[in-house]
Design a protein around this motif. Structure first.
Motif, PDB file in Angstrom:
ATOM      1  N   ALA A 179     -35.714  37.029  13.692  1.00 37.59           N
ATOM      2  CA  ALA A 179     -35.953  36.338  14.954  1.00 37.59           C
ATOM      3  C   ALA A 179     -37.426  36.359  15.320  1.00 37.59           C
ATOM      4  O   ALA A 179     -37.998  35.353  15.746  1.00 37.59           O
ATOM      5  N   CYS A 180     -38.060  37.518  15.124  1.00 41.91           N
ATOM      6  CA  CYS A 180     -39.465  37.661  15.506  1.00 41.91           C
ATOM      7  C   CYS A 180     -40.375  36.854  14.583  1.00 41.91           C
ATOM      8  O   CYS A 180     -41.316  36.196  15.043  1.00 41.91           O
ATOM      9  N   MET A 181     -40.115  36.875  13.285  1.00 35.44           N
ATOM     10  CA  MET A 181     -40.935  36.107  12.351  1.00 35.44           C
ATOM     11  C   MET A 181     -40.799  34.608  12.608  1.00 35.44           C
ATOM     12  O   MET A 181     -41.797  33.870  12.584  1.00 35.44           O
ATOM     13  N   ALA A 182     -39.567  34.164  12.888  1.00 39.45           N
ATOM     14  CA  ALA A 182     -39.368  32.751  13.201  1.00 39.45           C
ATOM     15  C   ALA A 182     -40.083  32.382  14.491  1.00 39.45           C
ATOM     16  O   ALA A 182     -40.703  31.315  14.598  1.00 39.45           O
ATOM     17  N   TYR A 183     -40.015  33.262  15.477  1.00 31.27           N
ATOM     18  CA  TYR A 183     -40.703  33.033  16.755  1.00 31.27           C
ATOM     19  C   TYR A 183     -42.208  32.890  16.548  1.00 31.27           C
ATOM     20  O   TYR A 183     -42.851  31.993  17.097  1.00 31.27           O
ATOM     21  N   VAL A 184     -42.784  33.769  15.742  1.00 34.04           N
ATOM     22  CA  VAL A 184     -44.227  33.724  15.482  1.00 34.04           C
ATOM     23  C   VAL A 184     -44.595  32.457  14.717  1.00 34.04           C
ATOM     24  O   VAL A 184     -45.557  31.757  15.067  1.00 34.04           O
ATOM     25  N   ASP A 185     -43.843  32.134  13.676  1.00 35.07           N
ATOM     26  CA  ASP A 185     -44.158  30.957  12.870  1.00 35.07           C
ATOM     27  C   ASP A 185     -43.993  29.649  13.641  1.00 35.07           C
ATOM     28  O   ASP A 185     -44.597  28.634  13.282  1.00 35.07           O
ATOM     29  N   LEU A 186     -43.183  29.662  14.701  1.00 38.66           N
ATOM     30  CA  LEU A 186     -42.942  28.448  15.466  1.00 38.66           C
ATOM     31  C   LEU A 186     -43.848  28.318  16.687  1.00 38.66           C
ATOM     32  O   LEU A 186     -43.697  27.383  17.475  1.00 38.66           O
ATOM     33  N   ASN A 187     -44.801  29.224  16.858  1.00 43.37           N
ATOM     34  CA  ASN A 187     -45.665  29.182  18.037  1.00 43.37           C
ATOM     35  C   ASN A 187     -46.397  27.854  18.219  1.00 43.37           C
ATOM     36  O   ASN A 187     -46.374  27.284  19.312  1.00 43.37           O
ATOM     37  N   PRO A 188     -47.071  27.318  17.206  1.00 42.55           N
ATOM     38  CA  PRO A 188     -47.755  26.029  17.401  1.00 42.55           C
ATOM     39  C   PRO A 188     -46.788  24.891  17.732  1.00 42.55           C
ATOM     40  O   PRO A 188     -47.116  23.998  18.505  1.00 42.55           O
ATOM     41  N   LEU A 189     -45.584  24.943  17.153  1.00 38.83           N
ATOM     42  CA  LEU A 189     -44.585  23.918  17.441  1.00 38.83           C
ATOM     43  C   LEU A 189     -44.179  23.972  18.905  1.00 38.83           C
ATOM     44  O   LEU A 189     -44.093  22.948  19.589  1.00 38.83           O
ATOM     45  N   ARG A 190     -43.922  25.184  19.398  1.00 39.28           N
ATOM     46  CA  ARG A 190     -43.538  25.345  20.793  1.00 39.28           C
ATOM     47  C   ARG A 190     -44.638  24.891  21.743  1.00 39.28           C
ATOM     48  O   ARG A 190     -44.363  24.390  22.830  1.00 39.28           O
ATOM     49  N   ALA A 191     -45.879  25.083  21.328  1.00 39.29           N
ATOM     50  CA  ALA A 191     -47.005  24.696  22.175  1.00 39.29           C
ATOM     51  C   ALA A 191     -47.286  23.199  22.116  1.00 39.29           C
ATOM     52  O   ALA A 191     -48.178  22.702  22.815  1.00 39.29           O
ATOM     53  N   GLY A 192     -46.559  22.463  21.281  1.00 36.37           N
ATOM     54  CA  GLY A 192     -46.760  21.032  21.169  1.00 36.37           C
ATOM     55  C   GLY A 192     -47.969  20.645  20.357  1.00 36.37           C
ATOM     56  O   GLY A 192     -48.427  19.496  20.412  1.00 36.37           O
ATOM     57  N   ILE A 193     -48.497  21.576  19.566  1.00 29.36           N
ATOM     58  CA  ILE A 193     -49.692  21.303  18.754  1.00 29.36           C
ATOM     59  C   ILE A 193     -49.327  20.534  17.495  1.00 29.36           C
ATOM     60  O   ILE A 193     -50.098  19.690  17.022  1.00 29.36           O
ATOM     61  N   VAL A 194     -48.151  20.831  16.932  1.00 30.47           N
ATOM     62  CA  VAL A 194     -47.684  20.164  15.716  1.00 30.47           C
ATOM     63  C   VAL A 194     -46.255  19.688  15.923  1.00 30.47           C
ATOM     64  O   VAL A 194     -45.577  20.100  16.869  1.00 30.47           O
ATOM     65  N   ASP A 195     -45.798  18.808  15.041  1.00 33.16           N
ATOM     66  CA  ASP A 195     -44.429  18.289  15.118  1.00 33.16           C
ATOM     67  C   ASP A 195     -43.468  19.037  14.210  1.00 33.16           C
ATOM     68  O   ASP A 195     -42.259  19.035  14.433  1.00 33.16           O
ATOM     69  N   THR A 196     -44.014  19.662  13.162  1.00 36.89           N
ATOM     70  CA  THR A 196     -43.190  20.458  12.248  1.00 36.89           C
ATOM     71  C   THR A 196     -43.922  21.753  11.939  1.00 36.89           C
ATOM     72  O   THR A 196     -45.159  21.793  11.944  1.00 36.89           O
ATOM     73  N   PRO A 197     -43.203  22.852  11.658  1.00 38.66           N
ATOM     74  CA  PRO A 197     -43.842  24.148  11.425  1.00 38.66           C
ATOM     75  C   PRO A 197     -44.875  24.139  10.305  1.00 38.66           C
ATOM     76  O   PRO A 197     -45.929  24.763  10.416  1.00 38.66           O
ATOM     77  N   GLU A 198     -44.577  23.401   9.225  1.00 42.11           N
ATOM     78  CA  GLU A 198     -45.479  23.439   8.065  1.00 42.11           C
ATOM     79  C   GLU A 198     -46.791  22.708   8.291  1.00 42.11           C
ATOM     80  O   GLU A 198     -47.718  22.829   7.488  1.00 42.11           O
ATOM     81  N   GLN A 199     -46.908  21.961   9.395  1.00 42.68           N
ATOM     82  CA  GLN A 199     -48.145  21.236   9.659  1.00 42.68           C
ATOM     83  C   GLN A 199     -49.264  22.139  10.156  1.00 42.68           C
ATOM     84  O   GLN A 199     -50.432  21.784  10.076  1.00 42.68           O
ATOM     85  N   SER A 200     -48.935  23.289  10.688  1.00 42.03           N
ATOM     86  CA  SER A 200     -49.945  24.191  11.226  1.00 42.03           C
ATOM     87  C   SER A 200     -50.474  25.116  10.149  1.00 42.03           C
ATOM     88  O   SER A 200     -49.706  25.786   9.453  1.00 42.03           O
ATOM     89  N   VAL A 201     -51.804  25.157  10.002  1.00 41.42           N
ATOM     90  CA  VAL A 201     -52.422  26.052   9.018  1.00 41.42           C
ATOM     91  C   VAL A 201     -52.742  27.408   9.638  1.00 41.42           C
ATOM     92  O   VAL A 201     -53.323  28.274   8.982  1.00 41.42           O
ATOM     93  N   ASP A 202     -52.371  27.593  10.904  1.00 41.45           N
ATOM     94  CA  ASP A 202     -52.741  28.805  11.629  1.00 41.45           C
ATOM     95  C   ASP A 202     -51.611  29.822  11.691  1.00 41.45           C
ATOM     96  O   ASP A 202     -51.694  30.774  12.455  1.00 41.45           O
ATOM     97  N   VAL A 203     -50.560  29.602  10.924  1.00 40.67           N
ATOM     98  CA  VAL A 203     -49.425  30.521  10.928  1.00 40.67           C
ATOM     99  C   VAL A 203     -49.063  30.893   9.493  1.00 40.67           C
ATOM    100  O   VAL A 203     -49.401  30.191   8.540  1.00 40.67           O
TER     101      VAL A 203
END
Length: 343
Positions: A179-203
Motif C-alpha cells: 500500500a505504501c509503495m503504491a501510494y508513493v509511486d502514485l504521488n505525481p498522478l494524484r497531484a495531476g502532474i501526469v496521466d499515468t504512473p510511468e510518465q513521471s521520472v521522479d518516482v
C-alpha cells in the motif's frame, strides 16, 4: 504528542519505514515556483545523487521514492545485520565517504597505536559508526542537511529549508508495504502532474519499469549504479532494493512474495480508480494480489488515500498493529486501517 524517534523506529519489529519530509513555508525543493516563476527542477538530481551516495555508505536500502515540488517520500529497508557483518575497515571506509576520520582511527587502522587505551577509543568510535550505518535518523540527516545547504547557497539565504524533523511510519506487514509503495509511486498522478504512473521520472516505478522492460527484473538486488549514469530523461539512477521475488520468496527474507508484474498491475489499477474517483465502478476482476493479501478492493483504495495513509505512525492490518503496540508497551498505535473483507 511528539514521540522520540527511538519509540517510532524499531528494526526488531519491522525493517520497513515510510519517511516524508517537507520544505518550510513556500520553499521549493524541485519544480517551478509560481510565485517567483523560478524553475528548480535541477534539484531533483541533487536528491537522487545524494541517495545514490548514501546507498554506498549506509546499510539502508530504498524500496520506493517520489521527489515532488516541495516534499519527498521514501520507503526504506533497514539492514542492521549487514552493518554487523562489516569489518572495522569497511565501516570506516564507508563513513569516510561522508566524514573525515579522527586521527586516532586512522592510526588504529594503520596499526600505529601502541596503548590499549588508544585502541579502545578507536574501536568504540568505529562501533558508533557501525550503529549509525543502519540508523534512519543519521540517514535522513545526511540527506536533508546536504540538500538544505545547497538550496540555501543557491538561494543566497540562511535559515531552515525543511519544516522540521522528518515524519516516519513503521510498515508492519506485506499489505502495508504494498500500500505504501503504491501510494508513493502514485504521488505525481494524484497531484495531476501526469496521466499515468510511468510518465513521471521522479518516482521509483519509472526506474523499476525501465529495468523490467530491459529484462533486468532478476531475483537479486540491482548493482549500485554510477550516479553519473543517466537515462534518456537525464535523471540519475538511484539504487533500489529488489522488493519483488515471485515464487522465490522463501529464499529472500526481505521483500514481497509477488512478482513485479503483479505490482505493476496493482499500481495501474489503483491509479485508474483514484484518478476517476469512482470506487463503486471498480471492476470485479480485481488484481489477484489483493485476494492473496486478504484485502478487498474498497478497503485498499480507502486506505491509500492521501488523508489516510499519511496519518499515524504505523501502516499495517489490525493484527500487526496490535502486536506492534504490545511489543512496544503502548495501549494503541494509530495509522491507516488495512482491514480484511467481512464477507
Amino acid at each position: 504528542m511528539t514521540r522520540p524517534r527511538s519509540e517510532l523506529v524499531s528494526p526488531a519489529d519491522t525493517p520497513y519505514y515510510h519517511c516524508v519530509c517537507r520544505c518550510v513555508r513556500r520553499a521549493f525543493l524541485c519544480g517551478e515556483d509560481r510565485f517567483t516563476n523560478t524553475d528548480y527542477s535541477h534539484r531533483k538530481a541533487w536528491v537522487l545523487e545524494r541517495l545514490a551516495l548514501l546507498d554506498e555508505v549506509f546499510t539502508i536500502e530504498l524500496c520506493a521514492y517520489a521527489v515532488m515540488s516541495n516534499h519527498y517520500h521514501l520507503v526504506v529497508h533497514l539492514n542492521p545485520k549487514k552493518a554487523e557483518q562489516l569489518t572495522d575497515r569497511e565501516v570506516s571506509e564507508r563513513w569516510a565517504k561522508l566524514f573525515n576520520w579522527p586521527i586516532m582511527v586512522g592510526r588504529y587502522l594503520a596499526g600505529k597505536l601502541t596503548t590499549d587505551a588508544e585502541k579502545q577509543v578507536a574501536i568504540d568510535t568505529i562501533q558508533q559508526w557501525r550503529e549509525r550505518l543502519s540508523d534512519i535518523s543519521w540517514y535522513m540527516r545526511c540527506l536533508n542537511e546536504h540538500i538544505a545547504r545547497k538550496a540555501n547557497e543557491e538561494d543566497q539565504c540562511k535559515g531552515r529549508f525543511w519544516e522540521g524533523r522528518f515524519k516516519s511510519q513503521a510498515i508492519l506487514d506485506e499489505a502495508g508495504l504494498l500500500a505504501c509503495m503504491a501510494y508513493v509511486d502514485l504521488n505525481p498522478l494524484r497531484a495531476g502532474i501526469v496521466d499515468t504512473p510511468e510518465q513521471s521520472v521522479d518516482v521509483s516505478i519509472h526506474q523499476r519499469l525501465q529495468q523490467y522492460q530491459q529484462g533486468n527484473d532478476s531475483n537479486e538486488r540491482q548493482t549500485p549504479p554510477d550516479p553519473t549514469d543517466k537515462d534518456s530523461s537525464d535523471t540519475p539512477k538511484t539504487p533500489l532494493l529488489q522488493a519483488f521475488f515471485g515464487n522465490h520468496h522463501q529464499d529472500k527474507p526481505d521483500g514481497i512474495p509477488f512478482s513485479f508484474a503483479d505490482y505493476l498491475e496493482l499500481v495501474d489499477w489503483t491509479g485508474r480508480a483514484q484518478r476517476n474517483d469512482k470506487r463503486g465502478s471498480i471492476p470485479k476482476d480485481t488484481p489477484p494480489i489483493l485476494g492473496r493479501l486478504g484485502l478487498d478492493a474498497e478497503t485498499f483504495i480507502a486506505a491509500i488515500q492521501r488523508q489516510n495513509l499519511s496519518r499515524g505512525t504505523v501502516i499495517g492490518n489490525p493484527a500487526s498493529r496490535k502486536r506492534y503496540a504490545q511489543t512496544n508497551a503502548r495501549i494503541r498505535v494509530y495509522g491507516p486501517a488495512l482491514t480484511p473483507p467481512t464477507g
